[in-house]
Design a protein around this motif. Sequence first.
Motif, mmCIF file in Angstrom:
data_model
loop_
_atom_site.group_PDB
_atom_site.id
_atom_site.type_symbol
_atom_site.label_atom_id
_atom_site.label_comp_id
_atom_site.label_asym_id
_atom_site.label_seq_id
_atom_site.Cartn_x
_atom_site.Cartn_y
_atom_site.Cartn_z
ATOM 1 N N ALA A 152 -30.247 53.172 -41.519
ATOM 2 C CA ALA A 152 -30.168 52.655 -42.587
ATOM 3 C C ALA A 152 -30.929 53.401 -43.526
ATOM 4 C CB ALA A 152 -31.160 51.420 -42.386
ATOM 5 N N LEU A 153 -30.782 53.291 -44.761
ATOM 6 C CA LEU A 153 -31.440 54.041 -45.726
ATOM 7 C C LEU A 153 -32.688 53.544 -45.681
ATOM 8 C CD1 LEU A 153 -28.669 53.808 -48.726
ATOM 9 C CD2 LEU A 153 -29.658 55.848 -47.468
ATOM 10 N N PRO A 154 -33.774 54.183 -46.362
ATOM 11 C CA PRO A 154 -35.102 53.668 -46.545
ATOM 12 C C PRO A 154 -35.136 52.218 -47.066
ATOM 13 C CG PRO A 154 -34.904 55.971 -47.355
ATOM 14 C CD PRO A 154 -33.773 55.515 -47.048
ATOM 15 N N ALA A 155 -36.129 51.514 -46.443
ATOM 16 C CA ALA A 155 -36.311 50.159 -46.941
ATOM 17 C C ALA A 155 -36.474 49.931 -48.434
ATOM 18 C CB ALA A 155 -37.400 49.353 -46.114
ATOM 19 N N MET A 156 -36.907 50.959 -48.872
ATOM 20 C CA MET A 156 -37.407 50.919 -50.754
ATOM 21 C C MET A 156 -36.032 51.113 -51.362
ATOM 22 S SD MET A 156 -40.519 53.244 -50.792
ATOM 23 C CE MET A 156 -40.886 53.042 -52.571
ATOM 24 N N LEU A 157 -34.709 51.126 -50.761
ATOM 25 C CA LEU A 157 -33.583 51.305 -51.530
ATOM 26 C C LEU A 157 -32.762 50.354 -51.358
ATOM 27 C CD1 LEU A 157 -32.889 55.077 -51.035
ATOM 28 C CD2 LEU A 157 -34.247 54.130 -52.797
ATOM 29 N N ASP A 158 -32.039 49.676 -52.275
ATOM 30 C CA ASP A 158 -31.068 48.822 -52.069
ATOM 31 C C ASP A 158 -29.494 49.627 -52.187
ATOM 32 O OD1 ASP A 158 -32.379 46.413 -52.219
ATOM 33 O OD2 ASP A 158 -32.450 46.112 -54.315
ATOM 34 N N TYR A 159 -28.632 48.927 -51.335
ATOM 35 C CA TYR A 159 -27.345 49.864 -51.282
ATOM 36 C C TYR A 159 -26.067 49.115 -51.464
ATOM 37 C CZ TYR A 159 -23.594 52.316 -49.035
ATOM 38 O OH TYR A 159 -22.633 52.969 -48.384
ATOM 39 N N LEU A 160 -25.185 49.234 -52.128
ATOM 40 C CA LEU A 160 -24.060 48.610 -52.169
ATOM 41 C C LEU A 160 -22.673 49.438 -51.907
ATOM 42 C CD1 LEU A 160 -22.455 46.284 -53.549
ATOM 43 C CD2 LEU A 160 -22.092 47.646 -55.545
ATOM 44 N N PRO A 161 -22.268 48.987 -50.813
ATOM 45 C CA PRO A 161 -20.835 49.743 -50.343
ATOM 46 C C PRO A 161 -19.851 49.575 -51.225
ATOM 47 C CG PRO A 161 -21.503 48.253 -48.463
ATOM 48 C CD PRO A 161 -22.386 47.864 -49.753
ATOM 49 N N LEU A 162 -19.082 51.004 -51.552
ATOM 50 C CA LEU A 162 -18.187 50.925 -52.595
ATOM 51 C C LEU A 162 -16.752 51.280 -51.992
ATOM 52 C CD1 LEU A 162 -20.034 52.921 -55.480
ATOM 53 C CD2 LEU A 162 -19.550 50.438 -55.303
ATOM 54 N N SER A 163 -16.713 52.272 -50.977
ATOM 55 C CA SER A 163 -15.480 52.625 -50.615
ATOM 56 C C SER A 163 -15.362 52.898 -49.113
ATOM 57 C CB SER A 163 -14.881 53.663 -51.554
ATOM 58 O OG SER A 163 -15.193 54.909 -51.149
ATOM 59 N N LYS A 164 -14.241 52.858 -48.434
ATOM 60 C CA LYS A 164 -14.533 53.191 -47.079
ATOM 61 C C LYS A 164 -12.873 53.983 -46.887
ATOM 62 C CE LYS A 164 -15.881 52.021 -42.361
ATOM 63 N NZ LYS A 164 -16.526 50.992 -41.476
ATOM 64 N N GLU A 165 -12.902 55.279 -46.467
ATOM 65 C CA GLU A 165 -11.571 55.706 -46.685
ATOM 66 C C GLU A 165 -11.317 56.810 -45.371
ATOM 67 O OE1 GLU A 165 -11.324 58.889 -49.403
ATOM 68 O OE2 GLU A 165 -13.279 58.662 -50.274
ATOM 69 N N SER A 296 -20.283 46.683 -58.333
ATOM 70 C CA SER A 296 -19.810 45.669 -57.780
ATOM 71 C C SER A 296 -18.168 45.108 -57.934
ATOM 72 C CB SER A 296 -20.656 44.486 -57.859
ATOM 73 O OG SER A 296 -21.888 44.685 -57.544
ATOM 74 N N LYS A 297 -17.694 45.401 -59.062
ATOM 75 C CA LYS A 297 -16.498 45.032 -59.520
ATOM 76 C C LYS A 297 -15.445 45.900 -58.737
ATOM 77 C CE LYS A 297 -17.496 42.915 -63.929
ATOM 78 N NZ LYS A 297 -17.145 43.021 -65.440
ATOM 79 N N ILE A 298 -15.797 47.421 -58.656
ATOM 80 C CA ILE A 298 -15.103 48.455 -57.950
ATOM 81 C C ILE A 298 -15.041 48.212 -56.425
ATOM 82 C CG2 ILE A 298 -15.217 50.833 -57.426
ATOM 83 C CD1 ILE A 298 -16.377 51.502 -60.200
ATOM 84 N N ALA A 299 -16.315 47.616 -55.971
ATOM 85 C CA ALA A 299 -16.471 47.422 -54.572
ATOM 86 C C ALA A 299 -15.380 46.328 -53.991
ATOM 87 C CB ALA A 299 -17.836 47.044 -54.062
ATOM 88 N N MET A 300 -15.217 45.316 -55.116
ATOM 89 C CA MET A 300 -14.184 44.185 -54.780
ATOM 90 C C MET A 300 -12.985 44.675 -55.021
ATOM 91 S SD MET A 300 -16.263 40.806 -56.026
ATOM 92 C CE MET A 300 -16.494 41.558 -57.815
ATOM 93 N N ASP A 301 -12.601 45.829 -55.505
ATOM 94 C CA ASP A 301 -11.341 46.096 -55.646
ATOM 95 C C ASP A 301 -11.117 47.574 -55.205
ATOM 96 O OD1 ASP A 301 -8.693 46.184 -56.845
ATOM 97 O OD2 ASP A 301 -9.328 46.775 -58.897
ATOM 98 N N PRO A 302 -11.098 47.669 -54.065
ATOM 99 C CA PRO A 302 -11.214 49.056 -53.566
ATOM 100 C C PRO A 302 -9.986 49.999 -53.572
ATOM 101 C CG PRO A 302 -11.099 47.578 -51.704
ATOM 102 C CD PRO A 302 -11.203 46.872 -52.857
ATOM 103 N N GLU A 303 -8.782 49.196 -53.767
ATOM 104 C CA GLU A 303 -7.679 49.901 -53.661
ATOM 105 C C GLU A 303 -7.358 50.693 -55.049
ATOM 106 O OE1 GLU A 303 -6.797 45.764 -55.134
ATOM 107 O OE2 GLU A 303 -7.924 46.749 -53.707
ATOM 108 N N ARG A 304 -8.254 50.450 -56.142
ATOM 109 C CA ARG A 304 -8.188 51.002 -57.406
ATOM 110 C C ARG A 304 -9.297 52.142 -57.724
ATOM 111 N NH1 ARG A 304 -8.877 48.315 -61.786
ATOM 112 N NH2 ARG A 304 -7.981 50.144 -63.026
#
Length: 308
Positions: A152-165, A296-304
């Motif tokens: 995991a990243l340090p607990a002080m950081l929030d994290y949002l996955p954007l893409s997996k390729e 967050s919008k990009i994360a929900m639309d990964p194909e673009r």
Amino acid sequence: MDLRQLRHFIAVADTLHFGRAAERLGMTQPPLSQSIMALERELGVALFTRSKRSVALTPFGRQWLDHVRPAADGIAALPDIARRLRAGTIGSITLSFVSTADYSVLPRLVRDYAAASPDVELGLIEATSDVQTAGLLDGSIDAGILIPTRPALPAMLDYLPLSKEPLIAAVPETWIHNGRIVAQGGVIDGSDWMALPLIIFPARVSPDFHELVIGFYRSRDREPIVRQEAIQMQTIISLVSAGIGMALVPASMRHLARTGVRYLTIANDAPSLETGLAWRAGTETAALRSLVATASKIAMDPERSFGS
């Protein structure tokens, strides 16, 4: 001296008439005259020359007006600036990114955020994941597109996955011509190619990416022959072009065309690389919250996400 006095001075300077200036300000003439005299006493110099028939700015008054007007306008604008800062429509953000993001999620994030918040200044800094993590923790970076560290990243950081390729193979074109690599329809199969020299990110810079590649080799009972390490994806591709070795890179690197390099799909369950947005928890400005919302919008639309 206060803003009220400065507005009084500007009104008289604009009208050159105490009566009309008082009417503009919604007050009577005696308090206005007293305000101007108090201002002149404080400054120790006359602002106006007065006669029964006319009012004129003194040379000092004319010069001082050039400074007072923008200062008063700036102060008057402060409430609106505060409102826009609260709304996240102005401000500044420092966004760092790994070199691989330049060919995947970064272009769309920058474009979409600029469209949503055109008056927010977005400073871009290319940096490796380890440098970004340190910058996020010490506050020198507001947000970063990075390859997350596991577990995991340090607990002080929030994290949002954007893409997996998926990873693909970047190979010297000469290796295909001389038969060192056999590719059918742009795909390499089996594991014989894993005996060829490899160029890779160093573990200290991107431990997740490094381990992803090393672990993939070992899952096929192969020990990679690491010929060279490099911390920039562009450098890795340049080394591949020079014939130093091959590399496993994110699929979005196909956008980086380089003479002498061929990108090949890896058959049978190629490993996938995750990239995401990180920021320090609890320190979000409105502008940063807007950036996260755009991401967050990009994360929900990964194909673009990949440069589209």
